[in-house]
Design a protein around this motif. Structure first.
Motif, PDB file in Angstrom:
ATOM      1  N   ASN A 333      38.614  37.337  37.033  1.00 26.77           N
ATOM      2  CA  ASN A 333      39.269  37.752  38.277  1.00 26.77           C
ATOM      3  C   ASN A 333      40.768  37.867  38.047  1.00 26.77           C
ATOM      4  O   ASN A 333      41.427  36.883  37.739  1.00 26.77           O
ATOM      5  CB  ASN A 333      38.967  36.734  39.375  1.00 26.77           C
ATOM      6  CG  ASN A 333      39.469  37.172  40.736  1.00 26.77           C
ATOM      7  OD1 ASN A 333      40.581  37.659  40.869  1.00 26.77           O
ATOM      8  ND2 ASN A 333      38.642  36.988  41.760  1.00 26.77           N
ATOM      9  N   THR A 334      41.314  39.090  38.230  1.00 34.54           N
ATOM     10  CA  THR A 334      42.731  39.327  37.961  1.00 34.54           C
ATOM     11  C   THR A 334      43.553  39.485  39.238  1.00 34.54           C
ATOM     12  O   THR A 334      44.705  39.863  39.188  1.00 34.54           O
ATOM     13  CB  THR A 334      42.897  40.589  37.087  1.00 34.54           C
ATOM     14  OG1 THR A 334      41.990  40.510  35.995  1.00 34.54           O
ATOM     15  CG2 THR A 334      44.299  40.708  36.502  1.00 34.54           C
ATOM     16  N   GLY A 335      42.983  39.199  40.393  1.00 33.61           N
ATOM     17  CA  GLY A 335      43.726  39.327  41.640  1.00 33.61           C
ATOM     18  C   GLY A 335      44.695  38.177  41.843  1.00 33.61           C
ATOM     19  O   GLY A 335      44.979  37.392  40.940  1.00 33.61           O
ATOM     20  N   LEU A 336      45.196  38.055  43.072  1.00 34.23           N
ATOM     21  CA  LEU A 336      46.101  36.973  43.430  1.00 34.23           C
ATOM     22  C   LEU A 336      45.438  35.964  44.364  1.00 34.23           C
ATOM     23  O   LEU A 336      45.964  34.889  44.604  1.00 34.23           O
ATOM     24  CB  LEU A 336      47.357  37.537  44.103  1.00 34.23           C
ATOM     25  CG  LEU A 336      48.310  38.284  43.169  1.00 34.23           C
ATOM     26  CD1 LEU A 336      49.290  39.140  43.969  1.00 34.23           C
ATOM     27  CD2 LEU A 336      49.066  37.312  42.284  1.00 34.23           C
ATOM     28  N   GLU A 337      44.285  36.338  44.913  1.00 34.88           N
ATOM     29  CA  GLU A 337      43.587  35.457  45.838  1.00 34.88           C
ATOM     30  C   GLU A 337      42.912  34.324  45.063  1.00 34.88           C
ATOM     31  O   GLU A 337      42.714  34.419  43.856  1.00 34.88           O
ATOM     32  CB  GLU A 337      42.542  36.241  46.636  1.00 34.88           C
ATOM     33  CG  GLU A 337      41.351  36.740  45.835  1.00 34.88           C
ATOM     34  CD  GLU A 337      41.639  37.938  44.958  1.00 34.88           C
ATOM     35  OE1 GLU A 337      40.750  38.284  44.139  1.00 34.88           O
ATOM     36  OE2 GLU A 337      42.735  38.541  45.072  1.00 34.88           O
ATOM     37  N   PRO A 338      42.532  33.229  45.744  1.00 31.68           N
ATOM     38  CA  PRO A 338      41.866  32.129  45.054  1.00 31.68           C
ATOM     39  C   PRO A 338      40.543  32.555  44.427  1.00 31.68           C
ATOM     40  O   PRO A 338      39.854  33.445  44.925  1.00 31.68           O
ATOM     41  CB  PRO A 338      41.627  31.096  46.162  1.00 31.68           C
ATOM     42  CG  PRO A 338      42.622  31.418  47.209  1.00 31.68           C
ATOM     43  CD  PRO A 338      42.797  32.910  47.162  1.00 31.68           C
TER      44      PRO A 338
END
Length: 473
Positions: A333-338
């Motif tokens: 997972n490369t997003g910013l969310e947890p």
């Protein structure tokens, strides 16, 4: 780490909508906060900048010109507090602008950051209540998110009491006792004398600011501080998109501090006021400090290095001459969310950072911590939340294994002793720091939901939490 094939920094496809109320020119801290805010404006949709009054500037409303924000700058009422709110009092220009942005047909909430008094917001809420149906007024209020730097006029407490359904973050303390407020953790330890020996003040001194911040065209607009620097800045540090904070969850903690629900009784209207909580943090003196201020100063080194790096961005159009943030991937997972994981109590979780990179090709260091306070329901965190241990699966800590506590430690109700199928939500924080200059840190939060499918670990309940915790004394 080897150099990347091409420069590929973090992008921000979704940006929080922000509306600022500021008593700027009362003292230097609002101007200081505005300088820092401009450096982070690529992360926000700025929708308003309204000059307001406060207890420190009751009749004056000047605001410095700025081409970039010119169309957003409005004036609030040039009068103090509740004297601007009433059936026969028209909305100020700032109030009209705030109402228009609140009524805009957008799904994202509107964050109103209050650096001074809140009578502009009070005007609008009163107007909405007077001119809309109860359902329509409630729907508009549901779009509001407020972070206020304490109460600086008499409308803050009026808003929270009159409209308890408004999402409202604010420290609660006696009038003018700002040293008790969480937000002073950004820089107020020397001025107010809290947590002596804990926070590192070296990156808040006037000497450090002169060398690292008051440089270049924008930095030269940053004034010397009078009392404490940037008391208003936690309002938008809270919204910084760096992988740490979750704006809809003040209890999770971020650069802007950590806050909890003031009223969780569930009676009547669901109140949405968030007030101060405390974190346990090891200070520079090696001692454990436990305070509301620590929810902010624990991140000071990182957010000041970040500030200095962004000021460097203003000195040259050549991106190769400045440092940029690591881009963090956890379990793909490369997003910013947890990153959300479910795992049975007593089981193991493996966290892998394959794909993490630095846009400048800098070397990276990895630091994993268990943020225990957001999980706790009581003051005595050590007795309620078992500390997690991280087993490195490689030399650098890019990959780690965590063994969860057994069911009786994380899936049993604290008072009743009843075993639960869903237990504690555990917070793991990954910090990835590059070796650039200044070095920059990016974060990822991993939320581990503990489960207990076979309802193991139950025990006899107790009448009071003290009875449960006697064994920990």
């Amino acid at each position: 780490m080897s150099s990347t094939a091409s420069f590929n920094p973090r992008s921000f496809p979704t940006r929080p909508r922000v509306f600022i109320l500021s008593d700027i020119s009362n003292e230097p801290d609002d101007a200081e906060s505005l300088v820092r805010y401009l450096l982070y404006s690529n992360q926000f949709e700025t929708e308003g900048l309204v000059a307001c009054t406060s207890t420190w500037m009751k009749q004056k409303n000047p605001y410095p010109s700025a081409d970039f924000f010119r169309s957003l700058i409005k004036s609030g009422p040039a009068t103090y507090g509740m004297s601007a709110v009433g059936d026969d009092i028209p909305l100020s220009e700032g109030g009209k602008h705030l109402l228009a942005r609140l009524e805009a047909p957008l799904e994202q909430p509107l964050w109103v950051l209050c650096w001074g008094g809140t009578n502009v917001l009070a005007q609008v809420l009163h107007h909405i209540q007077k001119t809309h149906s109860p359902a329509s007024a409630a729907a508009l209020r549901s779009k509001l998110r407020v972070y206020a730097i304490s109460d600086q006029d008499d409308t803050g407490s009026w808003i929270r009491n009159r409209f308890p359904d408004v999402f409202y973050i604010a420290s609660v303390h006696a009038w003018n006792q700002y040293g008790l407020a969480a937000w002073t953790g950004i820089s107020g330890d020397r001025y107010y004398g809290f947590d002596h020996g804990g926070p590192d003040f070296s990156k808040m001194t006037k000497e450090w600011i002169k060398e690292h911040i008051q440089i270049g065209p924008l930095g030269r607009a940053y004034p010397d501080y009078m009392f404490i620097p940037e008391g208003d800045t936690p309002t938008f540090l809270y919204l910084i998109q760096n992988g740490l904070g979750v704006p809809e969850h003040p209890e999770y903690g971020s650069w802007g501090g950590r806050y909890g629900m003031t009223d969780v009784s569930g009676f009547g209207v669901a109140a949405r006021h968030y007030s101060d909580v405390a974190d346990r943090v090891t200070g520079q003196d090696g001692r454990t400090h436990f305070s509301n201020h620590a929810t902010i100063w624990r991140w000071r080194d990182a957010f000041q290095r970040d500030f200095a790096a962004r000021m460097q961005w203003t000195l040259s159009p050549d991106v190769s001459k400045a440092n940029h943030h690591p881009v963090v991937t956890v379990n793909g997972n490369t997003g910013l969310e947890p990153v959300h994981i479910e795992c049975e109590a007593g089981g193991t979780v493996v966290l892998n950072t394959d794909g993490t990179y630095d846009p400048d090709g800098d070397s990276l260091s990895f630091n994993w911590t268990h943020y225990r306070e957001p999980t706790a329901t009581q003051w005595w965190v050590e007795a309620e939340v078992t500390e997690l241990e991280f087993k490195k699966l490689d030399d650098e800590g890019r990959k780690v294994e965590i063994t969860l506590p057994p069911p009786e430690k994380c899936c049993v109700d604290l008072i009743s002793g009843e075993a639960r199928k869903k237990g504690q939500l555990l917070h793991v924080i990954l910090e990835v720091t590059d070796n650039g200059s200044p070095s920059l840190t990016s974060y990822r939060r991993v939320l581990i939901q503990t489960t207990n499918e076979h309802l193991k670990g139950g025990r006899q309940g107790a009448d009071a939490v003290g009875d449960i915790m006697q064994g920990f004394a």
